[in-house]
Design a protein around this motif. Structure first.
Motif, short mmCIF file in Angstrom:
data_model
loop_
_atom_site.label_atom_id
_atom_site.label_comp_id
_atom_site.label_asym_id
_atom_site.label_seq_id
_atom_site.Cartn_x
_atom_site.Cartn_y
_atom_site.Cartn_z
N LYS A 124 39.57 36.86 39.55
CA LYS A 124 38.29 37.04 40.24
C LYS A 124 38.41 36.68 41.71
O LYS A 124 37.86 37.37 42.58
N SER A 127 40.00 39.42 43.57
CA SER A 127 39.18 40.64 43.69
C SER A 127 38.39 40.68 44.99
O SER A 127 37.81 41.72 45.33
N ALA A 148 44.87 47.15 42.58
CA ALA A 148 43.77 47.25 41.62
C ALA A 148 44.32 47.55 40.23
O ALA A 148 43.86 46.99 39.22
N LEU A 203 38.17 49.57 39.71
CA LEU A 203 37.26 48.51 40.10
C LEU A 203 36.06 48.42 39.15
O LEU A 203 35.55 47.33 38.89
N LEU A 206 37.33 46.49 36.28
CA LEU A 206 37.48 45.08 36.64
C LEU A 206 36.13 44.37 36.67
O LEU A 206 36.03 43.19 36.25
N PHE A 213 32.50 40.89 42.18
CA PHE A 213 33.55 40.26 42.96
C PHE A 213 32.95 39.32 44.02
O PHE A 213 31.95 39.68 44.65
#
Length: 260
Positions: A124, A127, A148, A203, A206, A213
């Motif tokens: 995290k 990110s 990524a 993303l 994620l 993020f």
């Protein structure tokens, strides 16, 4: 180990002869070899890479020959993999083909367990690199997409460990998540030109795994390197790799091969 012996070991793992013959000559201080990844697991496709780790006395950069990739680690360098996904991957999915002094076998046994909560927290923090895309995409899309993919792959591997079903195969992850496109999205070797749509998809995945993020205070990848310089961190290492500055002809020291 002589090159012909290494080729014979690859052939014994059912690696096609035309691929095995790309195996490069090894430096004289090589004392152990292992194969990891899909070729070791036995779920490779015809165009899969052959990922090899060589234990050496003196560190070197990775050698590429055809689809054969040889990464060189010292005993000290390999120790940085303890508690990491890479170490867990080696311990679970690799096949040692030669170990002159037994040091590689001992190193694998010491890899330990992955602290997945800590990994997700680190991921995290990393990110933040994806929160200034309007500024960074025009110049650094290939690097941003590569990082990524790396972060998403790592988080999905960690998730599989957290639920008690370890997996280091992108094809298996695609099956588990019922998304066949994941196989291509997560592949390490990409033949097509990087696309913003792929970065957006990575993303999105994620965010599902990590939440929103944290916003970067640096404003850009270049500013991240300037502001983080002198205090080595995950974010600095990721920024270097997103810019492509990993020691190949740059003025910067090569970042550690193992992050997560």
């Amino acid at each position: 180990m002589k090159r012909r012996d290494a080729i014979s070991a690859l052939l014994a793992l059912n690696i096609p002869e035309d691929i095995a013959m790309d195996f490069p000559h090894l430096p004289s201080d090589t004392e152990a070899l292992l194969v990891y990844g899909s070729r070791a697991r036995g779920d490779a496709t015809p165009d899969s890479d052959v990922d090899i780790l060589a234990l050496v006395s003196n560190p070197r950069t990775t050698t590429y020959s055809g689809v054969v990739n040889v990464s060189f680690y010292t005993t000290q360098g390999l120790a940085t993999g303890i508690g990491t996904l890479f170490g867990s991957h080696l311990k679970r999915d690799s096949k040692i083909v030669w170990d002159q002094h037994g040091r590689l076998s001992r190193a694998l046994k010491s890899m330990g367990e992955v602290d997945t909560d800590r990994l997700f927290n680190r991921a995290k923090n990393m990110s933040t690199l994806f929160t200034n895309l309007d500024h960074d995409i025009p110049k650094y899309l290939p690097g941003l997409l590569r990082q990524a993919r790396y972060l998403l792959r790592s988080c999905l591997y960690a998730q599989s460990i957290a639920v008690g079903k370890p997996c280091f195969s992108v094809r298996e992850l695609a099956i588990r998540h019922q998304d066949h496109h994941l196989t291509q999205l997560l592949a390490s070797r990409q033949l097509d030109k990087p696309r913003i749509a792929e970065l957006t998809e990575c993303l999105s995945w994620l965010r599902r795994l990590l939440g929103e993020f944290p916003v970067s205070e640096n404003g850009s990848l270049e500013a991240t390197i300037v502001n983080e310089w002198g205090r080595p961190s995950d974010t600095l290492s990721m920024a270097f790799m997103a810019l492509g500055a990993t020691g190949n002809g740059s003025d910067y020291a090569e970042v550690e091969k193992i992050l997560l």
